[in-house]
Each structure stands twice: as structure tokens, then as C-alpha cells.
Design an enzyme around this catalytic site. Structure first.
Site, PDB file in Angstrom:
ATOM      1  N   LYS A  38      -0.526  -5.514  14.565  1.00 21.75           N
ATOM      2  CA  LYS A  38       0.771  -5.730  13.914  1.00 21.75           C
ATOM      3  C   LYS A  38       1.959  -5.478  14.837  1.00 21.75           C
ATOM      4  O   LYS A  38       2.991  -6.144  14.714  1.00 21.75           O
ATOM      5  CB  LYS A  38       0.879  -4.856  12.659  1.00 21.75           C
ATOM      6  CG  LYS A  38      -0.055  -5.287  11.537  1.00 21.75           C
ATOM      7  CD  LYS A  38       0.174  -4.461  10.282  1.00 21.75           C
ATOM      8  CE  LYS A  38      -0.709  -4.927   9.142  1.00 21.75           C
ATOM      9  NZ  LYS A  38      -0.450  -4.182   7.894  1.00 21.75           N
ATOM     10  N   GLY A  69       2.594  10.485   3.745  1.00 25.36           N
ATOM     11  CA  GLY A  69       2.353   9.782   5.002  1.00 25.36           C
ATOM     12  C   GLY A  69       3.626   9.156   5.535  1.00 25.36           C
ATOM     13  O   GLY A  69       4.561   8.865   4.783  1.00 25.36           O
ATOM     14  N   ALA A  70       3.658   8.933   6.859  1.00 23.29           N
ATOM     15  CA  ALA A  70       4.868   8.387   7.490  1.00 23.29           C
ATOM     16  C   ALA A  70       4.522   7.381   8.583  1.00 23.29           C
ATOM     17  O   ALA A  70       5.280   7.205   9.530  1.00 23.29           O
ATOM     18  CB  ALA A  70       5.710   9.523   8.068  1.00 23.29           C
ATOM     19  N   TYR A 113      -7.953   0.747  -1.258  1.00 27.60           N
ATOM     20  CA  TYR A 113      -8.737   0.058  -2.287  1.00 27.60           C
ATOM     21  C   TYR A 113     -10.242   0.225  -2.083  1.00 27.60           C
ATOM     22  O   TYR A 113     -11.024  -0.147  -2.957  1.00 27.60           O
ATOM     23  CB  TYR A 113      -8.369  -1.430  -2.384  1.00 27.60           C
ATOM     24  CG  TYR A 113      -8.561  -2.255  -1.128  1.00 27.60           C
ATOM     25  CD1 TYR A 113      -9.814  -2.766  -0.780  1.00 27.60           C
ATOM     26  CD2 TYR A 113      -7.481  -2.562  -0.319  1.00 27.60           C
ATOM     27  CE1 TYR A 113      -9.973  -3.543   0.345  1.00 27.60           C
ATOM     28  CE2 TYR A 113      -7.628  -3.344   0.809  1.00 27.60           C
ATOM     29  CZ  TYR A 113      -8.883  -3.838   1.142  1.00 27.60           C
ATOM     30  OH  TYR A 113      -9.040  -4.610   2.261  1.00 27.60           O
TER      31      TYR A 113
END
Length: 272
Positions: free
Chosen positions: A68, A128-129, A214
Site C-alpha cells: 500500500k 491501534g494507530a 474478519y
């Protein structure tokens, strides 16, 4: 009829990506003939050659980890939200090159709306970050978030300044009173692996929960929240939600959201 247009998901590992289920269902539902969506295993260093060398039949690429950041760097044009989030999960062919976008934020917004309907999100807790958390913050901002508590092992507030403009943000460690914090929240969003919350889930499950995981599902956090009577939604909703804008950018046709979502859920149930 032969294939005239292609799209694919890039990343590594890639074998279990569910993106082909979503996009191919979209082609069928809209009657698009001559479209094919596949998986291509791609490491970070390979992305420029894979995308840059793609033949003209490729109209776009979905991008998953670890590619990404490379997708954002490779693109000739970058959307504002992809630049703010700092990564791209979508590359679409344009005149003269490729445009990078991040539709994960739309996926997060779809999940939030599924969870909460039209209820405003004024006070949120984010666990989370990392990269996914940044996309979630964009969605929370769009949903009207006014106060955000980020639970993370380190204070990374400086990295979130642009994304959180107009939001009262506080970074807290896991040593804070998590139960009191979440009981005051409209929603808790977790962007960390399920096992990272071992021993913490019971303290966090005191509000509606959106967990980006998921598989495995349900997560301990989702189970705790549900046992306390709160609604929960998982990562499949975000996965479906991020695919709609991709489909539209690749094809130029409005995404058949219900058909794509139903195909994903049906595949998921059959594969368990």
C-alpha cells in the site's frame, strides 16, 4: 466472449484474498461482459514493474499489504484522502499513468453506518494507530466524531494531526482505565490483531464494537461486547465497503452493492 478488461488484487500473501469474489460478483450483477478480476502475488519491490508493465487491458488494481505504501509512491496522481491517510489500496489507470486512492476509509464508514445507523458518532475509542487506524480516523471524522481516544502502546499523535483536525484527540496507553473510557464512548473500533487484546477485551467491550478483523471471527472483543448487549460488526463489512468505490473507479459503473455484499457473505459462510 473473450476478456477485454482486467483488474486484479496485488499483495503477498494473496491466495486467500476475497476481492475476486466481490468484483466478479459485481461484473455479473451489472451484466459487464469481457471483464476479469484475478489475484497477482506482488512484493513491495515488484509493484512498479507489475503495474508499470501491465498491458492496456488492466484498468485497475486493488492493493493489499505489504504494497500500500509502494502504491502511493508509484502513482502519477494521488487523491487527497490517500495522501492524508498515507497509503493507497487502489490504483486506477488514467491518461498518462495511474491514480492512487484509498477506499479503506469508505469501507470503514460503511461498517460504522451498518453498526450505528444514523446515530451520530461524537465520542469514539480507537485501538491501534497503524495504517488501518488512519483510514478509520478519516471515517470517524466524516461521521461527525468530536472526541477521539486512541489506545496505543506509544503516543503517535503528531502523525495524526492533519487527519484529526477539528477533533479533540487523546492518546492513552493500555494502562488507562479502559472500562471507564469505553463506557463513555459511542463506538469502539479495534484495528489490531485479535490476540493483541488478550486480557483487554473484557474491559473494552462496553460500547458498540467495530472490529476490522474478519478471520478468526468472532474476536474476543466482539464476543465480550455482544455478551454485554452491544451490537458488533466485523471486517467483512469494511472489506465489502472498500470494494464499491474501487469497482466504480475501474469500470465507470455504479457498484451493485447488495449483490457484491451478498456474494461475499455467501462465500464466507460456504467456506467456513
Amino acid at each position: 466472449m473473450g476478456v477485454f478488461n482486467r483488474a486484479a488484487v496485488l499483495g503477498s500473501p494473496i491466495e486467500h484474498s476475497l476481492s475476486p469474489v466481490l468484483h466478479n460478483a459485481g461484473y455479473v450483477a451489472t451484466g459487464l461482459e469481457g471483464w476479469e478480476y484475478t489475484r497477482i502475488r506482488c512484493e513491495v519491490e515488484e509493484l512498479p514493474s507489475v503495474v508499470g508493465g501491465a498491458d492496456p487491458s488492466f484498468r485497475g488494481f486493488s492493493v493489499t499489504m505489504p504494497c500500500k505504501f509502494a502504491a502511493l509512491d508509484f502513482a502519477d496522481e494521488v487523491t487527497g484522502r490517500a495522501r492524508q491517510i498515507g497509503s493507497a489500496n487502489t490504483l486506477t489507470r488514467i491518461d498518462g499513468g495511474w491514480r492512487a486512492d484509498n477506499t479503506d476509509c469508505e469501507g470503514a464508514l460503511v461498517a460504522l453506518r451498518e453498526l450505528l445507523g444514523s446515530t451520530p458518532v461524537r465520542n469514539a475509542v480507537l485501538v491501534g494507530a497503524g495504517g488501518t487506524a488512519r483510514a478509520v480516523v478519516w471515517a470517524l471524522r466524516e461521521a461527525g466524531c468530536e472526541r477521539l481516544t486512541v489506545i496505543n502502546r506509544s503516543d503517535r499523535s503528531a502523525e495524526f494531526d492533519e487527519l484529526t483536525e477539528g477533533i479533540d484527540v487523546a492518546f492513552r496507553s493500555f494502562d488507562t482505565d479502559l472500562q471507564e473510557t469505553t463506557m463513555q464512548a459511542d463506538v469502539v473500533v479495534s484495528t489490531v490483531p485479535a490476540d493483541a487484546l488478550q486480557g483487554q477485551a473484557a474491559y473494552l467491550g462496553h460500547a458498540p464494537v467495530f472490529d476490522v478483523i474478519y478471520s478468526p471471527w468472532p474476536t474476543p472483543l466482539a464476543t465480550c461486547a455482544a455478551s454485554n448487549g452491544y451490537p458488533v460488526v466485523g471486517g467483512l463489512s469494511m472489506l465489502a465497503g472498500q470494494s464499491y468505490a474501487q469497482f466504480e473507479q475501474f469500470t465507470g459503473i455504479e457498484a451493485p452493492r447488495d449483490a457484491m455484499r451478498h456474494a461475499l457473505l455467501r462465500h464466507w459462510e460456504q467456506s467456513r
